[in-house]
Design a protein around this motif. Structure first.
Motif, PDB file in Angstrom:
ATOM      1  N   THR A  96      53.664 -70.401  24.621  1.00  0.00           N
ATOM      2  CA  THR A  96      53.416 -71.316  23.515  1.00  0.00           C
ATOM      3  C   THR A  96      53.050 -70.566  22.235  1.00  0.00           C
ATOM      4  OG1 THR A  96      52.213 -73.316  22.900  1.00  0.00           O
ATOM      5  CG2 THR A  96      50.952 -71.653  24.120  1.00  0.00           C
ATOM      6  N   LEU A  97      53.113 -71.285  21.110  1.00  0.00           N
ATOM      7  CA  LEU A  97      52.840 -70.696  19.783  1.00  0.00           C
ATOM      8  C   LEU A  97      53.898 -69.646  19.442  1.00  0.00           C
ATOM      9  CD1 LEU A  97      48.950 -70.482  20.080  1.00  0.00           C
ATOM     10  CD2 LEU A  97      50.190 -71.856  18.391  1.00  0.00           C
ATOM     11  N   VAL A  98      55.155 -70.021  19.660  1.00  0.00           N
ATOM     12  CA  VAL A  98      56.280 -69.135  19.333  1.00  0.00           C
ATOM     13  C   VAL A  98      56.785 -69.472  17.930  1.00  0.00           C
ATOM     14  CG1 VAL A  98      58.703 -68.642  19.928  1.00  0.00           C
ATOM     15  CG2 VAL A  98      56.942 -68.662  21.719  1.00  0.00           C
ATOM     16  N   PHE A  99      56.829 -68.461  17.064  1.00  0.00           N
ATOM     17  CA  PHE A  99      57.229 -68.664  15.666  1.00  0.00           C
ATOM     18  C   PHE A  99      58.327 -67.699  15.218  1.00  0.00           C
ATOM     19  CE2 PHE A  99      52.966 -70.454  15.944  1.00  0.00           C
ATOM     20  CZ  PHE A  99      53.144 -71.679  15.322  1.00  0.00           C
ATOM     21  N   SER A 100      58.851 -66.871  16.150  1.00  0.00           N
ATOM     22  CA  SER A 100      59.929 -65.946  15.749  1.00  0.00           C
ATOM     23  C   SER A 100      60.869 -65.714  16.925  1.00  0.00           C
ATOM     24  CB  SER A 100      59.346 -64.609  15.284  1.00  0.00           C
ATOM     25  OG  SER A 100      58.923 -63.862  16.409  1.00  0.00           O
ATOM     26  N   VAL A 101      62.072 -65.256  16.603  1.00  0.00           N
ATOM     27  CA  VAL A 101      63.058 -64.949  17.649  1.00  0.00           C
ATOM     28  C   VAL A 101      62.551 -63.802  18.519  1.00  0.00           C
ATOM     29  CG1 VAL A 101      65.430 -64.222  18.096  1.00  0.00           C
ATOM     30  CG2 VAL A 101      64.954 -65.769  16.208  1.00  0.00           C
ATOM     31  N   ASN A 102      61.941 -62.816  17.911  1.00  0.00           N
ATOM     32  CA  ASN A 102      61.444 -61.680  18.698  1.00  0.00           C
ATOM     33  C   ASN A 102      60.385 -62.107  19.712  1.00  0.00           C
ATOM     34  OD1 ASN A 102      63.054 -59.580  17.828  1.00  0.00           O
ATOM     35  ND2 ASN A 102      61.805 -59.185  16.017  1.00  0.00           N
ATOM     36  N   PHE A 139      57.140 -73.809  17.655  1.00  0.00           N
ATOM     37  CA  PHE A 139      56.399 -74.880  16.970  1.00  0.00           C
ATOM     38  C   PHE A 139      57.138 -75.241  15.674  1.00  0.00           C
ATOM     39  CE2 PHE A 139      51.762 -75.034  18.625  1.00  0.00           C
ATOM     40  CZ  PHE A 139      52.190 -74.927  19.937  1.00  0.00           C
ATOM     41  N   VAL A 140      58.042 -76.175  15.806  1.00  0.00           N
ATOM     42  CA  VAL A 140      58.956 -76.517  14.714  1.00  0.00           C
ATOM     43  C   VAL A 140      58.210 -77.054  13.485  1.00  0.00           C
ATOM     44  CG1 VAL A 140      60.895 -78.034  14.108  1.00  0.00           C
ATOM     45  CG2 VAL A 140      60.792 -76.963  16.374  1.00  0.00           C
ATOM     46  N   GLY A 141      57.346 -78.051  13.711  1.00  0.00           N
ATOM     47  CA  GLY A 141      56.669 -78.699  12.583  1.00  0.00           C
ATOM     48  C   GLY A 141      55.738 -77.763  11.824  1.00  0.00           C
ATOM     49  N   ARG A 142      55.065 -76.871  12.551  1.00  0.00           N
ATOM     50  CA  ARG A 142      54.130 -75.968  11.853  1.00  0.00           C
ATOM     51  C   ARG A 142      54.884 -74.995  10.953  1.00  0.00           C
ATOM     52  NH1 ARG A 142      48.873 -74.798  15.756  1.00  0.00           N
ATOM     53  NH2 ARG A 142      48.822 -76.907  16.630  1.00  0.00           N
ATOM     54  N   LEU A 143      56.133 -74.645  11.329  1.00  0.00           N
ATOM     55  CA  LEU A 143      56.954 -73.821  10.427  1.00  0.00           C
ATOM     56  C   LEU A 143      57.385 -74.644   9.219  1.00  0.00           C
ATOM     57  CD1 LEU A 143      59.109 -71.775  12.954  1.00  0.00           C
ATOM     58  CD2 LEU A 143      57.548 -70.837  11.243  1.00  0.00           C
ATOM     59  N   ASN A 197      56.868 -74.558   4.693  1.00  0.00           N
ATOM     60  CA  ASN A 197      58.109 -74.372   3.941  1.00  0.00           C
ATOM     61  C   ASN A 197      59.047 -73.345   4.578  1.00  0.00           C
ATOM     62  OD1 ASN A 197      59.667 -75.296   1.861  1.00  0.00           O
ATOM     63  ND2 ASN A 197      58.980 -73.749   0.403  1.00  0.00           N
ATOM     64  N   ALA A 198      58.876 -73.110   5.903  1.00  0.00           N
ATOM     65  CA  ALA A 198      59.860 -72.308   6.653  1.00  0.00           C
ATOM     66  C   ALA A 198      60.808 -73.303   7.342  1.00  0.00           C
ATOM     67  CB  ALA A 198      59.145 -71.417   7.650  1.00  0.00           C
ATOM     68  N   ASP A 199      61.661 -72.824   8.261  1.00  0.00           N
ATOM     69  CA  ASP A 199      62.684 -73.699   8.835  1.00  0.00           C
ATOM     70  C   ASP A 199      62.615 -73.661  10.370  1.00  0.00           C
ATOM     71  OD1 ASP A 199      64.958 -75.067   9.580  1.00  0.00           O
ATOM     72  OD2 ASP A 199      66.218 -74.196   8.018  1.00  0.00           O
TER      73      ASP A 199
END
Ligand code: E4P
Length: 234
Positions: free
Chosen positions: A108-114, A130-134, A138-140
């Motif tokens: 959980t708490l994944v925010f990057s491909v790496n 975590f789609v919404g937190r990105l 203002n990220a995607d």
């Protein structure tokens, strides 16, 4: 394709399960804290509503050994539980160990491909971007999910994608279209998925027209009379 509810609230889960589309629930320490009762009671309440639900529960230790110990206890308490492990170096070590034990994990708490690559290499059953937190910063979030899915496909990875931190029904459609295995969402997003003004208007018109059907008010009672339809067909 599975829909999960992002809550530990018994009433919300009961309403979600009653719709027939909810296969599991996701929790985190914040979600559990809202229920003002011990973790064990929260999990029991979920399974009381529907014993077939998958329940995601997060460990709280920050060391691999502690995470493994907590995860083993959670997994032993119910076969419905999938353990959430935070995306840290210690977490990855715990995932590797739990994989050997046959315990299912979601990183959980994944925010990057790496981070997703690392979780998959460690043996995670799922990664949870975590789609919404990105999107909030203002990220995607959707772009990240598409990149993870594309990479997992190229590498033939065995890890699934559970999209979390969902804000809108449009996001649910986009994430399933991107190939997510599971999307977990709050109750208000789930119910917003079902609604459309043209459905409401169409149903209103059907009901108004039904009043014009002779004997319409008793039509279904008549169908129950023994042999009624068989006589029509012969
Ligand atoms: C799910 O398991 C996640 O913890 C959750 O979706 C996070 O959602 P939030 O960003 O709305 O807190």
């Amino acid at each position: 394709m599975q829909i999960f509810l992002d809550t530990a609230n018994r009433e919300e889960i009961a309403r979600g399960v009653a719709t027939g589309v909810v296969a599991g629930v996701t929790t985190n320490p914040t979600i559990i804290s809202r229920e003002n009762k011990p973790l064990v009671e929260c999990v029991r309440a979920v399974l009381d509503v529907d014993p077939t639900l998958i329940v995601l529960v997060e460990v709280i230790s920050d060391r691999a050994a502690g995470m493994v110990e907590e995860a083993r206890k959670l997994a032993a308490s119910s076969e419905n539980i999938v353990v959430k492990i935070p995306m840290t170096a210690e977490g990855l070590a715990a995932v590797k160990c739990l994989r050997r034990d046959g315990i299912r994990t979601t990183v959980t708490l994944v925010f990057s491909v790496n981070q997703a690559i690392a979780a998959s290499c460690a043996g995670a059953s799922y990664v949870a971007p975590f789609v919404g937190r990105l999107d909030d910063i203002n990220a995607d979030g959707l772009r990240l999910v598409r990149e993870i899915k594309a990479l997992f496909k190229v590498q033939n990875a065995a890890t699934g994608v559970l999209a979390a931190s969902i804000r809108t029904p449009q996001s649910v459609a986009d994430l399933f279209a991107a190939g997510c295995d599971i999307v977990t969402m709050p109750e208000k997003v789930l119910h917003a998925m079902f609604r459309h003004p043209l459905t409401d208007a169409g149903l209103r018109a059907f009901m108004e027209d039904w009043r014009k059907v002779p004997g319409g008010e008793n039509a279904f009672a008549a169908l129950h009379r023994k042999g009624q339809l068989a006589q029509c067909q012969s």
